[in-house]
Design a protein around this motif. Structure first.
Motif, PDB file in Angstrom:
ATOM      1  N   LEU A   1       0.828  -1.217   0.000  1.00 45.27           N
ATOM      2  CA  LEU A   1       0.000   0.000   0.000  1.00 45.27           C
ATOM      3  C   LEU A   1       0.857   1.261   0.000  1.00 45.27           C
ATOM      4  N   ALA A   2       1.943   1.245   0.758  1.00 43.47           N
ATOM      5  CA  ALA A   2       2.796   2.427   0.871  1.00 43.47           C
ATOM      6  C   ALA A   2       3.579   2.685  -0.407  1.00 43.47           C
ATOM      7  N   ALA A   3       3.716   1.688  -1.266  1.00 46.62           N
ATOM      8  CA  ALA A   3       4.462   1.855  -2.517  1.00 46.62           C
ATOM      9  C   ALA A   3       3.679   2.664  -3.546  1.00 46.62           C
ATOM     10  N   ARG A   4       2.403   2.824  -3.345  1.00 46.66           N
ATOM     11  CA  ARG A   4       1.591   3.608  -4.281  1.00 46.66           C
ATOM     12  C   ARG A   4       1.984   5.087  -4.195  1.00 46.66           C
ATOM     13  N   PRO A   5       1.816   5.814  -5.286  1.00 50.71           N
ATOM     14  CA  PRO A   5       2.164   7.237  -5.269  1.00 50.71           C
ATOM     15  C   PRO A   5       1.292   8.006  -4.267  1.00 50.71           C
ATOM     16  N   GLY A   6       1.915   8.862  -3.493  1.00 55.08           N
ATOM     17  CA  GLY A   6       1.212   9.717  -2.536  1.00 55.08           C
ATOM     18  C   GLY A   6       0.872   9.032  -1.226  1.00 55.08           C
ATOM     19  N   ALA A   7       1.282   7.790  -1.040  1.00 53.74           N
ATOM     20  CA  ALA A   7       0.973   7.059   0.195  1.00 53.74           C
ATOM     21  C   ALA A   7       2.250   6.892   1.004  1.00 53.74           C
ATOM     22  N   SER A   8       2.062   6.807   2.307  1.00 55.18           N
ATOM     23  CA  SER A   8       3.196   6.521   3.184  1.00 55.18           C
ATOM     24  C   SER A   8       2.726   5.582   4.289  1.00 55.18           C
ATOM     25  N   LYS A   9       3.651   4.873   4.873  1.00 52.84           N
ATOM     26  CA  LYS A   9       3.298   3.955   5.952  1.00 52.84           C
ATOM     27  C   LYS A   9       2.655   4.725   7.102  1.00 52.84           C
TER      28      LYS A   9
END
Length: 133
Positions: free
Chosen positions: A21-29
């Motif tokens: 999920l965090a690898a998607r653009p604009g996402a972070s853990k």
């Protein structure tokens, strides 16, 4: 907004899903975990409110049921009274003691009929032609 660092341990499968999920653009853990923890805490708070007010809501529901039942008894009484008054009762002279005795007897029959109607659950207004529940 002040932020506090937390160290937590996740099972490997859950950690892998978080990484994906965090690898998607604009996402972070951090953003994902903030959203997840916020949602979990909000649900927990809603449950506490429900627990707190459930007993009160049950009491209100029972009270409304009693009011509904009482209104039904009153409506039944009024309907039967009107039927008796219009169909059976005749005007009395002021000095007509026999008529008054008959009126008292009819009143007793009226009260008995109201009790019978309420106990059977039948509705007088619904039984009249052209009426329905």
């Amino acid at each position: 907004m002040e932020k506090v660092r937390h160290q937590l341990f996740l099972p490997k499968p859950l950690s892998d899903r978080l990484e994906t999920l965090a690898a998607r653009p604009g996402a972070s853990k951090s953003a994902i975990l903030v959203d997840a923890v916020t949602a979990w805490l909000n649900r927990r708070g809603a449950s506490e409110l429900e627990d707190r007010f459930a007993i009160r809501l049950d009491r209100l529901t029972q009270a409304i049921g009693r009011v509904d039942r009482d209104a039904y008894v009153i409506l039944e009484t009024l309907a039967l009274f009107i039927r008796f008054e219009l169909a059976i009762q005749t005007p009395l002279a002021e000095n007509d003691q026999a008529g008054r005795a008959l009126g008292a007897k009819r009143f007793e029959a009226f009260v008995t009929q109201v009790g019978r109607q309420v106990s059977t659950g039948r509705r007088t207004l619904a039984a009249m032609p052209g009426e329905s529940e």
